[in-house]
Design an enzyme around this catalytic site. Structure first.
Site, PDB file in Angstrom:
ATOM      1  N   THR A 124     110.655 111.029 105.319  1.00 23.68           N
ATOM      2  CA  THR A 124     109.347 111.687 105.437  1.00 23.68           C
ATOM      3  C   THR A 124     109.400 112.884 106.387  1.00 23.68           C
ATOM      4  O   THR A 124     110.213 112.893 107.327  1.00 23.68           O
ATOM      5  CB  THR A 124     108.317 110.663 105.962  1.00 23.68           C
ATOM      6  OG1 THR A 124     107.148 111.350 106.396  1.00 23.68           O
ATOM      7  CG2 THR A 124     108.841 109.870 107.165  1.00 23.68           C
ATOM      8  N   ASP A 125     108.509 113.838 106.164  1.00 21.62           N
ATOM      9  CA  ASP A 125     108.436 114.984 107.092  1.00 21.62           C
ATOM     10  C   ASP A 125     107.946 114.556 108.475  1.00 21.62           C
ATOM     11  O   ASP A 125     108.099 115.304 109.450  1.00 21.62           O
ATOM     12  CB  ASP A 125     107.528 116.090 106.507  1.00 21.62           C
ATOM     13  CG  ASP A 125     106.091 115.660 106.261  1.00 21.62           C
ATOM     14  OD1 ASP A 125     105.761 114.471 106.449  1.00 21.62           O
ATOM     15  OD2 ASP A 125     105.282 116.528 105.858  1.00 21.62           O
ATOM     16  N   GLU A 126     107.370 113.342 108.573  1.00 20.83           N
ATOM     17  CA  GLU A 126     106.829 112.920 109.880  1.00 20.83           C
ATOM     18  C   GLU A 126     107.916 112.746 110.932  1.00 20.83           C
ATOM     19  O   GLU A 126     107.613 112.727 112.119  1.00 20.83           O
ATOM     20  CB  GLU A 126     106.047 111.605 109.736  1.00 20.83           C
ATOM     21  CG  GLU A 126     104.847 111.751 108.836  1.00 20.83           C
ATOM     22  CD  GLU A 126     103.742 110.743 109.133  1.00 20.83           C
ATOM     23  OE1 GLU A 126     102.921 110.541 108.241  1.00 20.83           O
ATOM     24  OE2 GLU A 126     103.692 110.170 110.225  1.00 20.83           O
ATOM     25  N   TYR A 149     105.778 104.396 113.331  1.00 23.17           N
ATOM     26  CA  TYR A 149     106.223 104.562 111.931  1.00 23.17           C
ATOM     27  C   TYR A 149     107.284 105.643 111.828  1.00 23.17           C
ATOM     28  O   TYR A 149     108.386 105.414 111.311  1.00 23.17           O
ATOM     29  CB  TYR A 149     105.025 104.903 111.030  1.00 23.17           C
ATOM     30  CG  TYR A 149     105.440 105.513 109.705  1.00 23.17           C
ATOM     31  CD1 TYR A 149     106.149 104.772 108.756  1.00 23.17           C
ATOM     32  CD2 TYR A 149     105.167 106.852 109.396  1.00 23.17           C
ATOM     33  CE1 TYR A 149     106.558 105.336 107.548  1.00 23.17           C
ATOM     34  CE2 TYR A 149     105.565 107.425 108.194  1.00 23.17           C
ATOM     35  CZ  TYR A 149     106.264 106.661 107.274  1.00 23.17           C
ATOM     36  OH  TYR A 149     106.682 107.221 106.094  1.00 23.17           O
ATOM     37  N   LYS A 153     111.338 105.480 110.878  1.00 20.13           N
ATOM     38  CA  LYS A 153     111.940 106.211 109.749  1.00 20.13           C
ATOM     39  C   LYS A 153     113.083 107.098 110.255  1.00 20.13           C
ATOM     40  O   LYS A 153     114.131 107.209 109.609  1.00 20.13           O
ATOM     41  CB  LYS A 153     110.889 107.070 109.030  1.00 20.13           C
ATOM     42  CG  LYS A 153     109.861 106.300 108.223  1.00 20.13           C
ATOM     43  CD  LYS A 153     110.430 105.532 107.040  1.00 20.13           C
ATOM     44  CE  LYS A 153     110.899 106.432 105.907  1.00 20.13           C
ATOM     45  NZ  LYS A 153     111.335 105.635 104.716  1.00 20.13           N
TER      46      LYS A 153
HETATM   47  P1  NAD Z   1     103.986 101.850 100.103  1.00 26.93           P
HETATM   48  O1  NAD Z   1     103.580 101.227 101.396  1.00 26.93           O
HETATM   49  O2  NAD Z   1     102.951 102.115  99.070  1.00 26.93           O
HETATM   50  O3  NAD Z   1     105.115 100.966  99.409  1.00 26.93           O
HETATM   51  C1  NAD Z   1     106.153 100.374 100.128  1.00 26.93           C
HETATM   52  C2  NAD Z   1     106.782  99.295  99.241  1.00 26.93           C
HETATM   53  O4  NAD Z   1     107.900  98.736  99.966  1.00 26.93           O
HETATM   54  C3  NAD Z   1     105.836  98.140  98.903  1.00 26.93           C
HETATM   55  O5  NAD Z   1     105.929  97.820  97.548  1.00 26.93           O
HETATM   56  C4  NAD Z   1     106.335  96.998  99.775  1.00 26.93           C
HETATM   57  O6  NAD Z   1     106.111  95.712  99.190  1.00 26.93           O
HETATM   58  C5  NAD Z   1     107.818  97.316  99.875  1.00 26.93           C
HETATM   59  N1  NAD Z   1     108.447  96.745 101.084  1.00 26.93           N
HETATM   60  C6  NAD Z   1     107.993  96.810 102.358  1.00 26.93           C
HETATM   61  N2  NAD Z   1     108.828  96.153 103.180  1.00 26.93           N
HETATM   62  C7  NAD Z   1     109.840  95.673 102.403  1.00 26.93           C
HETATM   63  C8  NAD Z   1     111.021  94.931 102.674  1.00 26.93           C
HETATM   64  N3  NAD Z   1     111.323  94.522 103.911  1.00 26.93           N
HETATM   65  N4  NAD Z   1     111.841  94.637 101.648  1.00 26.93           N
HETATM   66  C9  NAD Z   1     111.544  95.025 100.379  1.00 26.93           C
HETATM   67  N5  NAD Z   1     110.432  95.719 100.058  1.00 26.93           N
HETATM   68  C10 NAD Z   1     109.598  96.042 101.065  1.00 26.93           C
HETATM   69  O7  NAD Z   1     104.741 103.182 100.529  1.00 26.93           O
HETATM   70  P2  NAD Z   1     104.853 104.585  99.771  1.00 26.93           P
HETATM   71  O8  NAD Z   1     103.739 105.438 100.219  1.00 26.93           O
HETATM   72  O9  NAD Z   1     105.086 104.341  98.341  1.00 26.93           O
HETATM   73  O10 NAD Z   1     106.193 105.152 100.454  1.00 26.93           O
HETATM   74  C11 NAD Z   1     107.460 104.864  99.889  1.00 26.93           C
HETATM   75  C12 NAD Z   1     108.530 105.535 100.719  1.00 26.93           C
HETATM   76  O11 NAD Z   1     108.315 106.939 100.750  1.00 26.93           O
HETATM   77  C13 NAD Z   1     108.550 105.091 102.173  1.00 26.93           C
HETATM   78  O12 NAD Z   1     109.883 104.985 102.595  1.00 26.93           O
HETATM   79  C14 NAD Z   1     107.841 106.205 102.928  1.00 26.93           C
HETATM   80  O13 NAD Z   1     108.310 106.313 104.237  1.00 26.93           O
HETATM   81  C15 NAD Z   1     108.242 107.404 102.090  1.00 26.93           C
HETATM   82  N6  NAD Z   1     107.293 108.531 102.072  1.00 26.93           N
HETATM   83  C16 NAD Z   1     105.972 108.328 101.794  1.00 26.93           C
HETATM   84  C17 NAD Z   1     105.109 109.414 101.719  1.00 26.93           C
HETATM   85  C18 NAD Z   1     103.641 109.247 101.393  1.00 26.93           C
HETATM   86  O14 NAD Z   1     102.883 110.214 101.478  1.00 26.93           O
HETATM   87  N7  NAD Z   1     103.184 108.083 100.961  1.00 26.93           N
HETATM   88  C19 NAD Z   1     105.598 110.705 101.950  1.00 26.93           C
HETATM   89  C20 NAD Z   1     106.959 110.869 102.257  1.00 26.93           C
HETATM   90  C21 NAD Z   1     107.787 109.767 102.305  1.00 26.93           C
HETATM   91  O1  DAU Z   2     103.742 113.156 105.727  1.00 24.69           O
HETATM   92  C1  DAU Z   2     104.226 112.061 105.010  1.00 24.69           C
HETATM   93  C2  DAU Z   2     103.504 110.807 105.438  1.00 24.69           C
HETATM   94  O2  DAU Z   2     102.187 110.896 104.934  1.00 24.69           O
HETATM   95  C3  DAU Z   2     104.193 109.539 104.973  1.00 24.69           C
HETATM   96  O3  DAU Z   2     105.446 109.431 105.592  1.00 24.69           O
HETATM   97  C4  DAU Z   2     103.343 108.304 105.294  1.00 24.69           C
HETATM   98  O4  DAU Z   2     103.942 107.143 104.737  1.00 24.69           O
HETATM   99  C5  DAU Z   2     101.966 108.489 104.696  1.00 24.69           C
HETATM  100  O5  DAU Z   2     101.138 107.399 105.061  1.00 24.69           O
HETATM  101  C6  DAU Z   2     101.342 109.797 105.200  1.00 24.69           C
HETATM  102  O6  DAU Z   2     101.035 109.728 106.610  1.00 24.69           O
HETATM  103  P1  DAU Z   2      99.676 110.330 107.207  1.00 24.69           P
HETATM  104  O7  DAU Z   2      99.397 109.691 108.489  1.00 24.69           O
HETATM  105  O8  DAU Z   2      99.672 111.809 107.140  1.00 24.69           O
HETATM  106  O9  DAU Z   2      98.662 109.801 106.036  1.00 24.69           O
HETATM  107  P2  DAU Z   2      97.206 109.126 106.098  1.00 24.69           P
HETATM  108  O10 DAU Z   2      96.720 109.064 104.695  1.00 24.69           O
HETATM  109  O11 DAU Z   2      97.189 107.886 106.902  1.00 24.69           O
HETATM  110  O12 DAU Z   2      96.348 110.222 106.888  1.00 24.69           O
HETATM  111  C7  DAU Z   2      96.248 111.561 106.428  1.00 24.69           C
HETATM  112  C8  DAU Z   2      95.378 112.331 107.428  1.00 24.69           C
HETATM  113  O13 DAU Z   2      94.044 111.831 107.358  1.00 24.69           O
HETATM  114  C9  DAU Z   2      95.827 112.170 108.871  1.00 24.69           C
HETATM  115  O14 DAU Z   2      95.594 113.392 109.563  1.00 24.69           O
HETATM  116  C10 DAU Z   2      94.898 111.107 109.420  1.00 24.69           C
HETATM  117  C11 DAU Z   2      93.610 111.326 108.644  1.00 24.69           C
HETATM  118  N1  DAU Z   2      92.802 110.117 108.402  1.00 24.69           N
HETATM  119  C12 DAU Z   2      93.411 109.048 107.820  1.00 24.69           C
HETATM  120  C13 DAU Z   2      92.709 107.879 107.570  1.00 24.69           C
HETATM  121  C14 DAU Z   2      93.396 106.684 106.944  1.00 24.69           C
HETATM  122  C15 DAU Z   2      91.452 110.099 108.726  1.00 24.69           C
HETATM  123  O15 DAU Z   2      90.893 111.094 109.236  1.00 24.69           O
HETATM  124  N2  DAU Z   2      90.757 108.945 108.481  1.00 24.69           N
HETATM  125  C16 DAU Z   2      91.311 107.825 107.929  1.00 24.69           C
HETATM  126  O16 DAU Z   2      90.609 106.796 107.758  1.00 24.69           O
END
Ligand code: NAD
Ligand code: DAU
Length: 340
Positions: A124-126, A149, A153
């Site tokens: 992730t970019d985070e 988190y 990562k």
């Molecule tokens: P998500 O939380 O929706 O899904 C995570 C999945 O992993 C779930 O199905 C969960 O059951 C499974 N999991 C968790 N712990 C586990 C374990 N110990 N063993 C096996 N399975 C397990 O997450 P997502 O948003 O789909 O993100 C997927 C990946 O992409 C993550 O690695 C996250 O860091 C990365 N990512 C997410 C975003 C985003 O915006 N959502 C952006 C960039 C990178």
């Molecule tokens: O940048 C990639 C990341 O994006 C991934 O690695 C993470 O898995 C994914 O969860 C996401 O992280 P963020 O923290 O950016 O996403 P989130 O949807 O939780 O929040 C997006 C923005 O909105 C952030 O600035 C916080 C704000 N927010 C979020 C929630 C849940 C609110 O203002 N209110 C809320 O209730």
């Protein structure tokens, strides 16, 4: 080609498995997921009967199981499995370290033992921390994670790098910006706002609502990973993003406008501790070196996403009632106190 995909019942992982089975009809996919609160077999219902897809309920921290599964002729490992929600990592950091660091290590050990031809770590970019008003994250930006988190990562990423340097494991790390689209768990901003607005409930906005995220439609993330699997140069990191920076308030107002709901639902609540101000990806490397291009812009992507949540109300209402209400109460009861 046989792929082991972890986290394939979650948001991005399930979109990826569905995408890959469409794109590469001769590939075999072993989908490993522990089915935590975020994993949902409904996401992959469409491929339940597909003979090229096998689902295995297992924890990536279970080293013996990962060894057994990867030892069954797996060529490529793609690791999506993770604890992924920043707010949860503030409440319970330990499970983030366990899955995101130790789970990654268990997978790396099995991949090394069985000589896989590629290990892709979906990061992730985070991990780069936060940006000021100018500049973008490049692959050379130092890792300065600010939440449990993102720190976990970053820990996983460093192990992946070390397995390449020390053992010659052929790896890539991808670092993508915020994803949105079908099957995103309704704890994340966009599905949370859509579902709360549809129920005419207050929309919790952290801080001043002016934090910026760089949004990418999930299918574009999947196509980028597909490309990295096949064309990525071993050892390289690839940032993924589509130059779609928006403030949180812009996102929320766009959703309200499209749903025909009033702005009076916007409720400023307590700030997220350590809240990163701005993310912005420079995708030049993956675009110029691998020829990747996103297909969706934010305006079409958000319209399609809102339409999906309207068409799939049962999917998210079931999650909310079964898996989500106690968490929401715990996470938000204090945040709403004394705010308006
Ligand atoms: P998500 O939380 O929706 O899904 C995570 C999945 O992993 C779930 O199905 C969960 O059951 C499974 N999991 C968790 N712990 C586990 C374990 N110990 N063993 C096996 N399975 C397990 O997450 P997502 O948003 O789909 O993100 C997927 C990946 O992409 C993550 O690695 C996250 O860091 C990365 N990512 C997410 C975003 C985003 O915006 N959502 C952006 C960039 C990178
Ligand atoms: O940048 C990639 C990341 O994006 C991934 O690695 C993470 O898995 C994914 O969860 C996401 O992280 P963020 O923290 O950016 O996403 P989130 O949807 O939780 O929040 C997006 C923005 O909105 C952030 O600035 C916080 C704000 N927010 C979020 C929630 C849940 C609110 O203002 N209110 C809320 O209730």
């Amino acid at each position: 080609m046989k792929l082991l995909v972890t986290g394939g019942a979650g948001f991005i992982g399930s979109n990826f498995v569905l995408y890959m089975l469409q794109q590469h009809r001769d590939y075999e996919i072993v989908n490993v997921d522990a089915l935590t609160y975020a994993g949902n077999l409904e996401n992959i219902k469409a491929i339940e009967q597909n003979p090229k897809h096998t689902f295995v309920k297992a924890d990536i921290c279970d080293a013996a199981k990962m060894d057994e599964l990867i030892g069954q002729g797996v060529d490529i490992v793609v690791n999506f499995a993770a604890e992924s929600h920043v707010d949860r990592s503030i409440l319970e950091p330990d499970v983030f370290v366990k899955t995101n660091v130790l789970g990654t290590q268990a997978l790396l050990d099995a991949a090394k033992k069985h000589n896989v031809t590629k290990f892709v770590q979906v990061s992730t970019d985070e991990v780069y921390g936060t940006l000021g008003e100018t500049g973008l994250f490049t692959e050379e930006t130092p890792l300065t994670p600010n939440s449990p988190y993102s720190a976990s990562k970053a820990g996983g990423d460093l192990l992946v790098r070390a397995y390449q340097e020390t053992f010659g494991l052929p790896v890539n790390i991808t670092r993508c910006s915020n994803n949105y689209g079908p099957y995103q768990f309704p704890e994340k901003l966009i599905p949370l706002i859509i579902s709360k607005a549809l129920n005419d409930q207050p929309l919790p906005v952290y801080g001043d609502g002016l934090n910026i995220r760089d949004w990418l439609y999930v299918e574009d993330h999947c196509s980028a990973i597909d490309l990295v699997i096949h064309e990525g140069v071993n050892g390289e990191v690839y940032n993924i993003g589509g130059n779609n920076e928006r403030t949180n308030l812009h996102i929320i107002r766009t959703i309200l406008e499209q749903l025909g709901k009033p702005e009076s639902l916007i409720t400023y609540v307590q700030e997220r501790p350590g809240h990163d101000r701005r993310y912005g990806i420079d995708p030049a490397k993956i675009m110029t070196e691998l020829g990747w291009k996103p297909k969706h812009n934010f305006e079409t992507g958000i319209r399609e996403t809102i339409a999906w949540y309207l068409d799939n109300k049962e999917w998210w209402t079931r999650i909310q009632s079964v898996k989500y209400e106690p968490y929401y109460a715990k996470q938000y009861s204090q945040r709403f106190e004394g705010t308006q």
